[in-house]
Design a protein around this motif. Sequence first.
Motif, short mmCIF file in Angstrom:
data_model
loop_
_atom_site.label_atom_id
_atom_site.label_comp_id
_atom_site.label_asym_id
_atom_site.label_seq_id
_atom_site.Cartn_x
_atom_site.Cartn_y
_atom_site.Cartn_z
N THR A 1 0.81 -1.22 0.00
CA THR A 1 0.00 0.00 0.00
C THR A 1 0.84 1.27 0.00
OG1 THR A 1 -0.17 -0.10 2.41
CG2 THR A 1 -1.98 -1.09 1.13
N HIS B 1 1.48 12.72 6.97
CA HIS B 1 0.12 12.36 7.39
C HIS B 1 -0.18 12.82 8.81
CE1 HIS B 1 -3.53 10.09 7.99
NE2 HIS B 1 -2.98 9.51 9.04
N TRP C 1 -2.75 18.67 -0.18
CA TRP C 1 -3.22 17.29 -0.34
C TRP C 1 -4.65 17.11 0.17
CZ3 TRP C 1 0.99 18.82 2.55
CH2 TRP C 1 0.82 18.84 3.94
N LEU C 2 -5.22 18.12 0.85
CA LEU C 2 -6.60 18.04 1.32
C LEU C 2 -7.56 18.79 0.40
CD1 LEU C 2 -6.11 18.62 5.16
CD2 LEU C 2 -6.33 16.46 3.93
N ASP D 1 -9.81 19.97 -2.92
CA ASP D 1 -10.63 19.28 -3.92
C ASP D 1 -9.75 18.97 -5.12
OD1 ASP D 1 -12.85 19.44 -2.33
OD2 ASP D 1 -13.66 21.23 -3.31
N GLU E 1 -4.86 14.29 -5.39
CA GLU E 1 -4.73 12.85 -5.61
C GLU E 1 -5.08 12.08 -4.34
OE1 GLU E 1 -1.14 9.75 -6.71
OE2 GLU E 1 -0.94 11.84 -7.29
N GLU E 2 -5.73 10.94 -4.50
CA GLU E 2 -6.07 10.12 -3.34
C GLU E 2 -4.79 9.68 -2.64
OE1 GLU E 2 -8.91 6.33 -2.32
OE2 GLU E 2 -9.21 7.47 -4.17
N ASN E 3 -4.82 9.70 -1.32
CA ASN E 3 -3.68 9.33 -0.48
C ASN E 3 -2.51 10.29 -0.62
OD1 ASN E 3 -4.86 7.01 0.70
ND2 ASN E 3 -4.41 5.85 -1.15
N ALA E 4 -2.75 11.50 -1.08
CA ALA E 4 -1.66 12.46 -1.27
C ALA E 4 -1.01 12.85 0.05
CB ALA E 4 -2.18 13.71 -1.99
N ASP E 5 -1.71 12.62 1.17
CA ASP E 5 -1.12 12.94 2.47
C ASP E 5 -0.20 11.84 2.98
OD1 ASP E 5 -3.29 11.14 2.92
OD2 ASP E 5 -3.41 11.79 5.01
N TRP F 1 -14.73 16.99 9.02
CA TRP F 1 -14.88 15.90 8.04
C TRP F 1 -15.73 14.75 8.56
CZ3 TRP F 1 -10.49 17.63 10.31
CH2 TRP F 1 -9.87 16.79 11.22
#
Length: 199
Positions: free
Chosen positions: A40, A50, A73-74, A76, A79-83, A123
């Motif tokens: 992953t 993170h 990275w948060l 809109d 990219e997914e998982n950018a954090d 969130w």
Amino acid sequence: MTAPDPKDDLRFYLQSARDALLWKLDGLSEYDIRRPLTPTGTNLLGLVKHVAGVELGYLGDTFGRPSGEAQPWLSDGAEENADMWATAEESRERIVGLYRRAWAHSDATIDALALDTVGRVPWWRSGKDEVTLHHAVVRVIADTHRHAGHADIVRELIDGAVGMNEGNTAVAPGDSASWERHRNRLEQAAREAGQDVER
């Protein structure tokens, strides 16, 4: 004896997790701190990135104390998982600096507010988004220690280094030969147990 301040205990365990996580970067190359070592993509610098965001969110925004730190990275369209990883342009110094500023911001929140202060996690689902500062701090401690454990494993895979910090390996004494014998013994036990189940 004077009753201890509960905040002191919370600060101690939070800081020990922070220190353990950052220590895992020491002495490693830029490649090694970014290298994905699980399917992953778990990597050391990504873990630091993170948890910086976790602190800024739970111990900042949640209590109406935004840090003003940029976290692209948060946004809109990020990219997914950018954090969870660092781009080549995001330097170690930048991410570690962000994390240290997040600490300071979190610590200021802990100092400024009572532990029973209620905040809203932006969130989380509306109606289920309230949390006390005490709960938020415990959540951040748990998350940071969890990721420090991930970092323990990733660092051991990189160069064999283990431990909580420079002065505490938290591992039984042994040289590389004794650890190899130990690992081989565990492998043999696992194989034997697997054969018993297959019969």
